[in-house]
Design a protein around this motif. Sequence first.
Motif, short mmCIF file in Angstrom:
data_model
loop_
_atom_site.label_atom_id
_atom_site.label_comp_id
_atom_site.label_asym_id
_atom_site.label_seq_id
_atom_site.Cartn_x
_atom_site.Cartn_y
_atom_site.Cartn_z
N ARG A 144 68.10 15.27 29.63
CA ARG A 144 69.37 15.79 30.14
C ARG A 144 69.69 15.20 31.51
N ARG A 149 73.83 10.59 26.43
CA ARG A 149 73.71 11.37 25.19
C ARG A 149 73.17 10.53 24.03
N THR A 152 69.48 10.63 24.46
CA THR A 152 69.01 11.99 24.14
C THR A 152 68.92 12.20 22.65
#
Length: 229
Positions: A144, A149, A152
């Motif tokens: 995070r 993203r 992630t």
Amino acid sequence: MSDVSTPATPPRSLAERAYDEIRRMIIRLELAPGDVVSETELGAALDMSRTPIREALQRLARDHFVTVIPRRGMFVSAIDVEELSMLYETRAILEPYTARLAARRGTADDWAEMAEVLDETSVPGRQPVELIELDRRCHEIIWRAAGNRFLTSTLDALYAQSDRLWHMYLADVADMREAVDEHASIHDAFERGDADLVAQLVEEHVISFDTQVRAAVASRLDAPLAQQG
């Protein structure tokens, strides 16, 4: 340090909740490799209609947790031992890179949260399965903080496969305390803002896990009963 505020996390859809729950069942071996996957049974277990269950299973198939065999059905995917090297060599590249980003972009709040998670590991009587959940939370904080993203999403899927391997081969024998201690050193490096050291420690952490899994797999395959099978 980043001064960009983090947007609120949107509520998860039913399909996302179904994905998380079914993946958890696969990781924890409640659905074991080779088990038949039934949309009807999963819908009943999760109290959901077929639509979110079907969407979740399609995603799980893309992430290699389930396998669709035409005219036979859907099954929990086996883990090919020969693919272990690909799994960990990918993590060993992406995790340190992500950690470097986190060292540059993370905030004091991120590392305070990581410290709180590490404090939870010191509670007496923590079971290995609880410690690996705390290990995952440390990784999630780093992902995070990196603010990417795409990384992630990829690392989440890779870690889930590693988690599954841990439950298959190491849950009863691995000392997760060592992994927790490694996170404490990583946390200290984050607080000092030492991106090079963070990347080095994260790479060593991933390689250490890889070594443990490889040893456990080799031991299982060399066992007399395995040779007789």
